[in-house]
Design an enzyme around this catalytic site. Structure first.
Site, short mmCIF file in Angstrom:
data_model
loop_
_atom_site.label_atom_id
_atom_site.label_comp_id
_atom_site.label_asym_id
_atom_site.label_seq_id
_atom_site.Cartn_x
_atom_site.Cartn_y
_atom_site.Cartn_z
N HIS A 63 0.85 -1.20 0.00
CA HIS A 63 0.00 0.00 0.00
C HIS A 63 0.88 1.24 0.00
CE1 HIS A 63 0.91 -0.48 4.26
NE2 HIS A 63 0.30 0.66 4.59
N HIS A 65 1.44 3.79 2.00
CA HIS A 65 1.99 4.51 3.15
C HIS A 65 3.51 4.51 2.98
CE1 HIS A 65 -1.76 4.10 5.92
NE2 HIS A 65 -1.71 5.28 5.32
N ASP A 67 6.06 4.22 4.80
CA ASP A 67 6.93 3.21 5.41
C ASP A 67 6.93 1.89 4.62
OD1 ASP A 67 4.22 3.15 6.44
OD2 ASP A 67 4.84 1.67 7.93
N HIS A 68 6.18 1.85 3.53
CA HIS A 68 6.16 0.65 2.68
C HIS A 68 6.67 0.92 1.26
CE1 HIS A 68 3.90 -1.78 5.65
NE2 HIS A 68 3.63 -0.55 6.08
ZN LIG Z 1 3.03 0.54 7.82
ZN LIG Z 2 -0.01 1.55 6.54
#
Ligand SMILES: [Zn+2]
Ligand SMILES: [Zn+2]
Length: 304
Positions: A63, A65, A67-68
């Site tokens: 996804h 976000h 941090d990904h």
């Molecule tokens: Zn995350």
């Molecule tokens: Zn997330």
């Protein structure tokens, strides 16, 4: 048995800490390398792990976000500097396509390899990748935006040949493939030797499911029933259950409930909140429900 293992590059959550990196892991199956998620700092983690950059053929993003996926464009840029020519396939929610396109146009002019984007429907379970030895399926998750996990499944392999029986009956090399495929053997005297004399059953195909980020989905187990190894986010322990609900994350109890209901072999936990200095509380909570639970850590490598 051929390797099927997972290298953990990052298992922290959104807020940077000195202890953990943002989400990323590499799945290694029979000489092939697949990356799942690519948070900021992933390429430094790759360097530390000594994984060969060039062998990564596909990146699966869960996804959008940061941090990904904040590490993706940096890694693509580095692949360019290293002289990559092989196509890189990127799978992720459709919203990633135009973002990636614009980043590549801005930061990576003159790339000598192509980046092929494949939009994944995050609302259903479907096979999104297939080659001779494995399939990858999407797993619909429930987070604050379109999100999916990924399920890696080996394809069944052919049975093992019993070399001594082949020698005993003087079966020519040219017939070995037919025997692997189930053929019997007729001796020069006309005796038919059953196929089962020549083979041992193949190793059972292995499977690995990655589920991050998601709120607790009580019927998620149906989509990952019986997988050998499950990685399920456990951002919090139950002391922060209200926070987990609010931000659409899972507690260790949630992750372990999914593992128990899906009858998986092993559960690996990660995506820890920066609130936890010591994740043993997360592990303990999971093990109370699903004993075969483990914490992940950067640099860890586990067999599926
Ligand atoms: Zn995350
Ligand atoms: Zn997330």
């Amino acid at each position: 048995m051929e390797p099927f293992r997972v290298h953990i590059l990052g298992c922290g959550s959104a807020l940077p800490t000195l202890k953990h990196n943002a989400s990323s892991q590499v799945v290694e199956i029979r000489e092939k390398l697949f990356m799942i998620d690519c948070g900021e700092g992933t390429q430094m983690q790759l360097r530390k792990s000594k994984i060969r950059f060039t062998k990564i053929s596909c990146v699966f993003i869960s996804h959008l976000h940061g941090d990904h996926c904040f590490g993706l464009i940096g890694m693509i840029s580095t692949f360019g500097m290293l002289g990559r020519t092989a196509t890189l396939r990127v799978y992720g929610p459709k919203e990633l396509g135009p973002v990636l396109d614009s980043q590549i146009k801005t930061f990576c002019q003159g790339l000598e390899f192509s980046v092929e984007f494949h939009a994944v429907d995050t609302t259903k379970k479907t096979v999104i990748y297939e080659d001779r030895s494995l399939t990858v399926e999407s797993i619909p998750l429930k987070h604050r935006m379109p999100t999916c996990g990924y399920l890696f499944r080996e394809k069944p392999t052919l049975p093992h040949i019993k070399r001594d029986m082949i020698d005993f009956y003087h079966v020519p090399i040219s017939q070995i493939n037919n025997i692997k495929l189930g053929a019997s053997w007729t001796t020069p005297d006309g005796d038919v030797i059953d196929n089962s004399r020549f083979v041992e059953p193949a190793d059972a195909p292995r499977s690995y499911a990655y589920c991050s980020d998601t709120r607790y989905i009580p019927d998620l187990y149906k989509l990952i029933e019986g997988v050998d190894t499950l990685y399920h986010e456990s951002t919090y322990a139950s002391d922060n259950a209200d926070r987990a609900r609010k931000y659409h994350h899972s507690t260790a109890r949630d992750a372990a409930s999914v593992a128990r209901d899906a009858h998986v072999g092993k559960l690996f936990l990660g995506h820890y909140s920066a609130r936890y200095n010591d994740e043993s509380v997360i592990l303990k909570e999971a093990q109370e429900i699903f004993p075969n639970s483990y914490l992940t850590n950067e640099g860890m490598v586990f067999d599926v």
